[in-house]
Design a protein around this motif. Structure first.
Motif, mmCIF file in Angstrom:
data_model
loop_
_atom_site.group_PDB
_atom_site.id
_atom_site.type_symbol
_atom_site.label_atom_id
_atom_site.label_comp_id
_atom_site.label_asym_id
_atom_site.label_seq_id
_atom_site.Cartn_x
_atom_site.Cartn_y
_atom_site.Cartn_z
ATOM 1 N N LEU A 115 45.632 -5.358 -15.216
ATOM 2 C CA LEU A 115 45.327 -5.238 -13.650
ATOM 3 C C LEU A 115 44.971 -6.681 -12.959
ATOM 4 C CD1 LEU A 115 43.273 -1.961 -13.968
ATOM 5 C CD2 LEU A 115 45.370 -2.101 -13.233
ATOM 6 N N PRO A 116 45.696 -7.705 -13.121
ATOM 7 C CA PRO A 116 45.368 -8.701 -12.429
ATOM 8 C C PRO A 116 45.309 -8.564 -10.672
ATOM 9 C CG PRO A 116 47.745 -8.798 -13.137
ATOM 10 C CD PRO A 116 46.939 -7.653 -13.691
ATOM 11 N N ILE A 117 44.396 -9.277 -9.992
ATOM 12 C CA ILE A 117 44.001 -8.812 -8.800
ATOM 13 C C ILE A 117 45.398 -9.620 -8.054
ATOM 14 C CG2 ILE A 117 42.614 -9.425 -6.870
ATOM 15 C CD1 ILE A 117 41.472 -7.624 -8.961
ATOM 16 N N ALA A 118 45.726 -10.621 -8.199
ATOM 17 C CA ALA A 118 46.770 -11.412 -7.385
ATOM 18 C C ALA A 118 48.108 -11.515 -8.482
ATOM 19 C CB ALA A 118 46.487 -12.762 -7.075
ATOM 20 N N LYS A 119 49.176 -11.009 -7.654
ATOM 21 C CA LYS A 119 50.416 -10.885 -8.510
ATOM 22 C C LYS A 119 50.884 -12.370 -9.168
ATOM 23 C CE LYS A 119 55.206 -9.701 -8.014
ATOM 24 N NZ LYS A 119 56.403 -9.480 -7.186
ATOM 25 N N GLY A 120 51.243 -12.182 -10.543
ATOM 26 C CA GLY A 120 51.377 -13.280 -11.193
ATOM 27 C C GLY A 120 50.480 -14.010 -11.769
ATOM 28 N N THR A 121 49.077 -13.422 -11.737
ATOM 29 C CA THR A 121 47.745 -14.249 -12.365
ATOM 30 C C THR A 121 47.574 -13.458 -13.488
ATOM 31 O OG1 THR A 121 46.378 -13.007 -10.789
ATOM 32 C CG2 THR A 121 47.269 -15.124 -9.912
ATOM 33 N N SER A 122 46.576 -14.140 -14.340
ATOM 34 C CA SER A 122 45.820 -13.535 -15.315
ATOM 35 C C SER A 122 44.444 -13.712 -15.272
ATOM 36 C CB SER A 122 46.651 -14.245 -16.655
ATOM 37 O OG SER A 122 46.207 -15.523 -16.805
ATOM 38 N N PRO A 123 43.762 -13.079 -16.044
ATOM 39 C CA PRO A 123 42.269 -13.261 -15.990
ATOM 40 C C PRO A 123 41.805 -14.433 -16.427
ATOM 41 C CG PRO A 123 43.048 -11.147 -17.120
ATOM 42 C CD PRO A 123 44.102 -11.935 -16.883
ATOM 43 N N VAL A 124 40.662 -14.902 -15.718
ATOM 44 C CA VAL A 124 40.066 -16.305 -16.033
ATOM 45 C C VAL A 124 39.080 -16.109 -17.026
ATOM 46 C CG1 VAL A 124 38.565 -17.872 -14.936
ATOM 47 C CG2 VAL A 124 40.497 -17.015 -13.771
ATOM 48 N N PHE A 125 39.008 -16.865 -18.137
ATOM 49 C CA PHE A 125 37.749 -16.783 -19.407
ATOM 50 C C PHE A 125 36.909 -17.897 -18.819
ATOM 51 C CE2 PHE A 125 36.279 -18.932 -22.992
ATOM 52 C CZ PHE A 125 36.003 -17.752 -24.136
ATOM 53 N N GLU A 126 35.592 -17.375 -18.729
ATOM 54 C CA GLU A 126 34.479 -18.002 -18.393
ATOM 55 C C GLU A 126 33.475 -17.977 -19.376
ATOM 56 O OE1 GLU A 126 33.274 -19.319 -15.199
ATOM 57 O OE2 GLU A 126 35.515 -19.119 -14.580
ATOM 58 N N VAL A 127 32.988 -19.231 -19.650
ATOM 59 C CA VAL A 127 31.773 -19.326 -20.504
ATOM 60 C C VAL A 127 30.505 -19.703 -19.435
ATOM 61 C CG1 VAL A 127 30.347 -20.459 -22.450
ATOM 62 C CG2 VAL A 127 32.788 -19.843 -22.620
ATOM 63 N N GLN A 128 29.606 -18.784 -19.408
ATOM 64 C CA GLN A 128 28.468 -19.065 -18.399
ATOM 65 C C GLN A 128 27.715 -20.562 -18.677
ATOM 66 O OE1 GLN A 128 25.580 -16.272 -19.023
ATOM 67 N NE2 GLN A 128 26.031 -15.156 -16.996
ATOM 68 N N PRO A 129 27.383 -21.277 -17.458
ATOM 69 C CA PRO A 129 26.993 -22.546 -17.936
ATOM 70 C C PRO A 129 25.678 -22.503 -18.931
ATOM 71 C CG PRO A 129 27.032 -22.181 -15.484
ATOM 72 C CD PRO A 129 27.526 -20.895 -16.093
ATOM 73 N N SER A 130 25.759 -23.306 -19.876
ATOM 74 C CA SER A 130 24.870 -23.156 -20.975
ATOM 75 C C SER A 130 24.138 -24.400 -21.546
ATOM 76 C CB SER A 130 25.734 -22.481 -22.174
ATOM 77 O OG SER A 130 26.033 -21.198 -21.764
ATOM 78 N N PHE A 131 23.009 -24.328 -21.946
ATOM 79 C CA PHE A 131 22.198 -25.638 -22.317
ATOM 80 C C PHE A 131 22.478 -25.742 -23.898
ATOM 81 C CE2 PHE A 131 18.365 -27.170 -24.273
ATOM 82 C CZ PHE A 131 18.071 -28.279 -23.511
ATOM 83 N N VAL A 132 22.817 -27.267 -24.462
ATOM 84 C CA VAL A 132 22.750 -27.410 -25.658
ATOM 85 C C VAL A 132 21.765 -28.344 -26.092
ATOM 86 C CG1 VAL A 132 24.274 -28.795 -27.384
ATOM 87 C CG2 VAL A 132 25.415 -27.525 -25.728
ATOM 88 N N PRO A 133 20.730 -27.720 -26.940
ATOM 89 C CA PRO A 133 19.796 -28.371 -27.341
ATOM 90 C C PRO A 133 19.992 -29.648 -28.148
ATOM 91 C CG PRO A 133 19.807 -26.714 -28.652
ATOM 92 C CD PRO A 133 21.031 -26.572 -27.789
ATOM 93 N N CYS A 134 19.164 -30.862 -28.226
ATOM 94 C CA CYS A 134 19.118 -31.791 -29.114
ATOM 95 C C CYS A 134 18.156 -31.495 -30.183
ATOM 96 C CB CYS A 134 18.595 -32.947 -28.374
ATOM 97 S SG CYS A 134 18.585 -34.570 -29.398
ATOM 98 N N SER A 135 18.597 -30.715 -31.099
ATOM 99 C CA SER A 135 17.820 -30.061 -32.180
ATOM 100 C C SER A 135 18.661 -29.218 -33.120
ATOM 101 C CB SER A 135 16.662 -28.931 -31.660
ATOM 102 O OG SER A 135 17.348 -27.961 -31.418
ATOM 103 N N LEU A 136 18.184 -28.758 -34.367
ATOM 104 C CA LEU A 136 18.966 -28.175 -35.428
ATOM 105 C C LEU A 136 19.004 -26.717 -34.901
ATOM 106 C CD1 LEU A 136 17.402 -29.767 -38.789
ATOM 107 C CD2 LEU A 136 19.544 -30.368 -37.380
ATOM 108 N N GLY A 137 18.327 -26.178 -33.859
ATOM 109 C CA GLY A 137 18.659 -24.990 -33.197
ATOM 110 C C GLY A 137 17.606 -23.937 -33.722
ATOM 111 N N VAL A 138 16.705 -24.335 -34.546
ATOM 112 C CA VAL A 138 16.020 -23.313 -35.022
ATOM 113 C C VAL A 138 14.669 -22.974 -33.966
ATOM 114 C CG1 VAL A 138 13.915 -22.708 -36.510
ATOM 115 C CG2 VAL A 138 15.979 -24.489 -37.153
ATOM 116 N N ASN A 139 14.209 -23.794 -33.143
ATOM 117 C CA ASN A 139 13.326 -23.300 -32.135
ATOM 118 C C ASN A 139 13.696 -24.145 -30.931
ATOM 119 O OD1 ASN A 139 11.159 -22.711 -30.486
ATOM 120 N ND2 ASN A 139 9.675 -23.583 -31.767
ATOM 121 N N VAL A 140 14.356 -23.938 -29.919
ATOM 122 C CA VAL A 140 14.917 -24.584 -28.633
ATOM 123 C C VAL A 140 14.032 -24.322 -27.542
ATOM 124 C CG1 VAL A 140 17.064 -24.947 -29.880
ATOM 125 C CG2 VAL A 140 16.589 -23.063 -28.251
#
Length: 147
Positions: A18-43
């Motif tokens: 069910l694309p909204i506009a003819k000839g279009t496909s859905p957009v894949f979005e990853v929300q704005p996200s934070f990358v920590p300067c750590s090993l990822g245990v407690n960020v």
């Protein structure tokens, strides 16, 4: 778990059919996200990881897209979902975000080898610039010694 999978597949099929506009496909979005300067245990009080290269990898590690974090360690993705499906040839549930810039780049006390990885989670969809946007978010970056 089975109900979540059925819901995920239903939403994906509906979005592709069910694309909204003819000839279009859905957009894949990853929300704005934070990358920590750590090993990822407690960020909670972790400094950002600026200028880190982040890849969207799907299936057997196929790189579908790549971007770089800003000075605040934040990134986002927005791409045509056809590219994701054709590149990955798998469901988006098999995709991960991978920070390939060595952790030692942001702090000399961190390892020079290994990566930060995060699975992604489908959180919903919305209308975005005349397209259906499939919205995902990272579940949390963790250190992995494998590359």
């Amino acid at each position: 778990m089975a109900l979540k999978l059925v819901l995920f597949v239903t939403v994906m099929v509906a979005a592709l059919e069910l694309p909204i506009a003819k000839g279009t496909s859905p957009v894949f979005e990853v929300q704005p996200s934070f990358v920590p300067c750590s090993l990822g245990v407690n960020v909670t009080a972790t400094p950002p990881f600026p200028n880190a290269q982040v890849q969207l990898r799907c299936g057997a590690g196929n790189v579908v897209a790549s971007t770089t974090t800003n000075a605040s360690g934040v990134f986002s993705f927005s791409l045509d979902s056809t590219r994701v499906f054709l590149s990955a040839k798998v469901h988006l549930s098999n995709c991960n975000l991978v920070v390939i810039t060595p952790l030692s780049t942001c702090s000399s006390t961190l390892p020079a080898v290994g990566v930060l990885e995060s699975p992604i989670q489908f959180i919903g969809f919305s209308l975005l610039r005349g397209h259906i946007a499939l919205i995902f978010r990272p579940l949390g970056f963790r250190y992995s010694s494998s590359t």
